[in-house]
Structures are given as structure tokens and as C-alpha cells.
Design a protein around this motif. Structure first.
Motif, short mmCIF file in Angstrom:
data_model
loop_
_atom_site.label_atom_id
_atom_site.label_comp_id
_atom_site.label_asym_id
_atom_site.label_seq_id
_atom_site.Cartn_x
_atom_site.Cartn_y
_atom_site.Cartn_z
N ALA A 277 104.85 23.46 128.30
CA ALA A 277 106.04 24.18 127.84
C ALA A 277 105.97 24.45 126.34
N LEU A 278 105.45 23.49 125.58
CA LEU A 278 105.29 23.69 124.14
C LEU A 278 104.34 24.84 123.85
N GLY A 279 103.21 24.88 124.59
CA GLY A 279 102.26 25.97 124.38
C GLY A 279 102.81 27.31 124.83
N SER A 280 103.75 27.30 125.78
CA SER A 280 104.30 28.56 126.30
C SER A 280 105.17 29.27 125.28
N ILE A 281 105.59 28.56 124.23
CA ILE A 281 106.40 29.22 123.20
C ILE A 281 105.64 30.38 122.59
N SER A 282 104.34 30.19 122.40
CA SER A 282 103.54 31.27 121.82
C SER A 282 103.45 32.47 122.77
N LEU A 283 103.62 32.23 124.08
CA LEU A 283 103.66 33.36 125.02
C LEU A 283 104.90 34.22 124.79
N LEU A 284 105.99 33.59 124.43
CA LEU A 284 107.21 34.35 124.14
C LEU A 284 107.00 35.24 122.91
N VAL A 285 106.25 34.72 121.94
CA VAL A 285 105.93 35.55 120.76
C VAL A 285 105.08 36.75 121.18
N GLY A 286 104.13 36.52 122.11
CA GLY A 286 103.34 37.63 122.62
C GLY A 286 104.19 38.63 123.37
N GLY A 287 105.22 38.14 124.09
CA GLY A 287 106.13 39.04 124.78
C GLY A 287 106.91 39.92 123.82
N VAL A 288 107.30 39.36 122.67
CA VAL A 288 107.98 40.16 121.65
C VAL A 288 107.05 41.25 121.13
N ILE A 290 104.64 42.73 122.85
CA ILE A 290 104.57 43.78 123.87
C ILE A 290 105.81 44.66 123.82
N PHE A 291 106.97 44.05 123.67
CA PHE A 291 108.22 44.81 123.59
C PHE A 291 108.19 45.77 122.40
N THR A 292 107.71 45.29 121.26
CA THR A 292 107.67 46.13 120.06
C THR A 292 106.74 47.31 120.23
N ILE A 293 105.53 47.04 120.75
CA ILE A 293 104.56 48.11 120.93
C ILE A 293 105.03 49.12 121.97
N MET A 294 105.61 48.65 123.04
CA MET A 294 106.09 49.55 124.09
C MET A 294 107.23 50.42 123.56
N THR A 295 108.10 49.87 122.75
CA THR A 295 109.18 50.66 122.15
C THR A 295 108.61 51.73 121.24
N THR A 296 107.59 51.38 120.47
CA THR A 296 106.94 52.37 119.59
C THR A 296 106.26 53.46 120.42
N ASN A 297 105.64 53.05 121.53
CA ASN A 297 104.97 54.03 122.39
C ASN A 297 105.95 55.05 122.98
N ILE A 298 107.17 54.59 123.29
CA ILE A 298 108.16 55.52 123.85
C ILE A 298 108.44 56.64 122.86
N ARG A 299 108.57 56.27 121.58
CA ARG A 299 108.85 57.29 120.56
C ARG A 299 107.66 58.24 120.41
N GLU A 300 106.45 57.69 120.41
CA GLU A 300 105.25 58.52 120.20
C GLU A 300 104.95 59.41 121.40
N ARG A 301 105.35 58.97 122.59
CA ARG A 301 104.97 59.69 123.81
C ARG A 301 106.15 60.42 124.46
N THR A 302 107.16 60.70 123.64
CA THR A 302 108.33 61.42 124.18
C THR A 302 107.95 62.76 124.81
N PRO A 303 107.09 63.60 124.16
CA PRO A 303 106.70 64.87 124.81
C PRO A 303 105.98 64.64 126.14
N GLU A 304 105.12 63.60 126.19
CA GLU A 304 104.41 63.30 127.45
C GLU A 304 105.39 62.93 128.55
N ILE A 305 106.42 62.14 128.17
CA ILE A 305 107.43 61.76 129.14
C ILE A 305 108.18 62.99 129.65
N GLY A 306 108.51 63.89 128.73
CA GLY A 306 109.20 65.12 129.13
C GLY A 306 108.35 65.96 130.07
#
Length: 398
Positions: A277-288, A290-306
Motif C-alpha cells: 500500500a505504501l508503494g502504491s502511493i507512487s501509482l497515484l502520482v502516475g495516475g495524476v 496520465i490525467f494531466t497528459i490526457m487533458t492536454t491531448n484533448i486540447r491539442e486534438r480538438t480538430p481530430e475529435i471534431g
């Protein structure tokens, strides 16, 4: 949308910016590597401890003086009546008692000529070698003396023999143990250590002689090795009734090997889980990450989504695309971290063979599934936002 098209769109997106994908997966990889290393160490320590406690056998019942629910120093000061050699002799007559061993331990100087060594002195009885599977390298073990006046014989642990006699024949030689004269009649084979306790750095003498040497009236413990024809519960009850008949009350503590191993296993398993469980804390940091990069990708790929929405891609399909990308990034990082950790563990095992590490398949699979879950949770927000974009508004950015 067909599955091959779905896979192609996800992999194309990840290959479009490989450095960004690698850095995103790196956070998960570090977390998985930490979990794998920590749980492997925890499982290794658990197996090491369990193996050490099991090396004397599993059909052992230990009897100690004093009740375990009373106060006092190790149950000795609170004991109404100490365990004696007469108790030991009485327990030897119990049905299904294969071996009964009386134990008392202390420390003191052991001298041969001009050589002297301060070491553990273990008072015991003749059946110890059979009960605990302690083979001898030479000579014989302590004889079975029915009375309380055993001959002054001693058996040396392998390390004590090396220190005092430097590999020469010790049989028949006289040594002084705690100032008293003993004749060496045997040398034990190397047994190793148990939880840092060196079993080879020890001198074995008769239990009655040890009681006199340490000025004690009672034994520290009596161990009973019972036959496989009975159970530990039945044998414990026989021992309890016999000692109550002798003492008049239950002023002793009985601990079976099964109880001790079960308690140890539970404690060490909880510790391993806590480390995971202690080591899993770093997985939560990795999840953050992924969330940040995916949010950035949405902005960059808006035309592709359209464009995808304009050619008929449904919101559900678009949601699955971005969720699949987040989960794949998490799994990719997890596999990379796991392989790296296993490689480090393999190198450690080759360099330090005795280091207690043992990868657990359960924790490996659990950490991989948890990584996929982290990727799924981290990708829900950005994927939901992408699926709700208006195709007209999205195409305006083109």
C-alpha cells in the motif's frame, strides 16, 4: 467501429508523440517498480522467517512457565510453580510423545587451554538431536540420564569447535564451561542462524548441570514432539491435564507450532500488504500524470475529435478511444516497471544469494490490474470531456 480500427487509432495516437507517451508511462513504471521491489522483499522476509521457524519440524508443542495472560518477566515471576525436570520426566510417559526436550539457556565463558570464548550455553536433554534434527559431525550427543546427576559431558557447536580447537579433534578433551570442568563427547554439524541467533556458536550440556551452573530452580521451556497419529489439539490437552494434575492448577503456557506459525504468517502478511500500500502511493502520482497528459491531448486534438464526430463516430466510441489510450499507457508503464524490478531482483539474487527477496505472483498481477484501474480512473474525465465536444465547435479550430 471495428476492433482493429479502434486499436489502430489508439496506437497511432501514442506513436504520434512517443516522448510524451514514454514520460506519461514513466510515472506508473516507477510506482510498479516500487511495489514489486517492496512486496518481493516483504514476501522474501516472510518466507525466510517461516522457513527458519519450520526447520525444527511442525509437530512441536512448547510449554513455558507461567500463564501468558499474567504479568511478570517472561512468565517466570508470575509462575506459581516452575517447570522442573520431574515435569519433563512425567511428560516423557505421555502417549504419542515421540520426543520430549528440557531446555535452559544462558551465557558464559568456555575455555580450552589458553583459548576462551564467551558464548551461549544450552542445557538440554538427550532427545534434542532427534527432536530438532540437529545432526552431529563427530562423536555422540548427551546421554540419557534418568536421574538428576548427569555426567559432565559437553557437545560443541561447529563455530565454538573451530574457535577453541582450530579444526583439531576435540573428542575426549576437557574444557571449562562457566568455570566447571566438562569433557567433550561430540561436535555438531553446522546448522546456521535463525533470525540472527547463531545455532553454531553454542555449547550443549545436560539440563540439570545447566540449572546448577546458572543457579536456577526451573526450566525455561519443555518441548514435546508428538506423533503424526494424533493432532496438536489432542496432544495439547494431554499435556495440559498431566501438568494440572502435577501442579494443581494451570500455571503454565502451551503454544503449538501451528499457532506460532499461523500468527507469524498473519503478522508478516499484513506487513507485506502495508508495504504494498505504501508503494502504491507512487501509482497515484502516475495516475495524476496520465490525467494531466490526457487533458492536454484533448486540447491539442480538438480538430481530430471534431473530424471523428463528423464522420459518424459516436460519443460512446469516442469515450472508449480515450479511455483505451489512458489504460494502455498505464499498462505499458506497469509492464516496463515490473520488468525493470524483476531484472533488479535477478541481479540481486546473483550478487547476494542469501538476500531474502521473493516476487509474489499475486502482488504482480494485483499491481498490474491496479495500474489499469488507475489509468481508467485518470482517463474518465478527459475522455468524457472529449466525447461531449460539439463537432461544429471542434472543427472551427481546424
Amino acid at each position: 467501429m471495428l476492433l482493429p480500427d479502434w486499436n489502430h487509432l489508439i496506437f497511432t495516437s501514442l506513436r504520434y508523440n512517443p516522448l510524451k507517451s514514454l514520460l506519461t508511462a514513466l510515472g506508473i513504471a516507477i510506482g510498479i517498480a516500487a511495489v514489486t521491489l517492496l512486496t518481493s522483499l516483504g514476501e522474501g522476509v516472510r518466507s525466510y522467517v517461516m522457513d527458519n521457524f519450520s526447520q525444527f519440524g511442525t509437530r512441536i508443542i512448547a510449554i513455558g512457565p507461567g500463564k501468558n495472560n499474567t504479568s511478570g518477566m517472561g512468565g517466570i515471576l508470575s509462575s506459581v510453580r516452575l517447570l522442573t525436570l520431574d515435569d519433563y520426566q512425567s511428560l516423557k510417559t505421555l502417549p504419542y510423545a515421540d520426543h520430549v526436550v528440557a531446555n535452559v539457556q544462558g551465557t558464559g565463558p568456555v575455555r580450552f587451554g589458553e583459548r576462551i570464548r564467551n558464548t551461549d550455553i544450552y542445557g538440554t536433554t538427550a532427545s534434542m538431536v532427534e527432536a530438532w534434527d540437529f545432526p552431529l559431525a563427530s562423536g555422540r550427543f548427551l546421554p540419557n540420564s534418568p536421574g538428576n546427576n548427569s555426567p559432565a559431558f559437553a557437545v560443541l557447536g561447529s563455530k565454538v569447535w573451530q574457535e577453541l580447537f582450530e579444526g583439531r579433534n576435540a573428542l575426549g578433551q576437557f574444557i571449562r564451561v562457566g568455570g566447571q570442568r566438562f569433557r567433550v563427547i561430540g561436535v555438531m554439524q553446522p546448522k546456521g542462524s535463525m533470525l540472527g541467533f547463531d545455532l553454531d556458536d553454542m555449547v550443549y550440556i545436560p539440563a540439570d548441570r545447566a540449572l546448577s551452573l546458572f543457579n536456577r530452580e526451573g526450566l525455561m521451556e519443555i518441548d514435546v514432539v508428538f506423533s503424526p497419529a494424533t493432532s496438536s489439539e489432542q496432544m495439547s490437552e494431554r499435556i495440559r491435564q498431566r501438568l494440572i494434575d502435577r501442579h494443581g492448577q494451570e500455571d503454565f503456557t502451551i503454544v503449538t507450532q501451528d499457532e506460532m506459525l499461523s500468527s507469524l504468517n498473519s503478522i508478516l502478511s499484513v506487513l507485506t500488504l502495508g508495504v504494498a500500500a505504501l508503494g502504491s502511493i507512487s501509482l497515484l502520482v502516475g495516475g495524476v500524470g496520465i490525467f494531466t497528459i490526457m487533458t492536454t491531448n484533448i486540447r491539442e486534438r480538438t480538430p481530430e475529435i471534431g473530424l471523428l464526430r463528423a464522420i459518424g463516430t459516436s460519443r460512446r466510441q469516442l469515450l472508449s478511444l480515450f479511455l483505451g489510450e489512458a489504460v494502455f499507457l498505464a499498462i505499458l508503464g506497469a509492464l516496463g516497471g515490473m520488468l525493470t524490478a524483476l531484472l533488479l531482483l535477478g541481479i540481486t539474487a546473483m550478487v547476494i544469494p542469501d538476500f531474502p527477496v521473493q516476487p509474489s505472483p499475486f502482488y504482480l498481477v494485483a499491481s498490474l490490474l491496479f495500474s489499469a484501474f488507475i489509468g481508467l480512473i485518470a482517463g474518465i474525465g478527459p475522455a468524457w470531456k472529449a466525447s461531449n465536444l460539439s463537432p461544429i465547435e471542434a472543427l472551427r479550430d481546424e
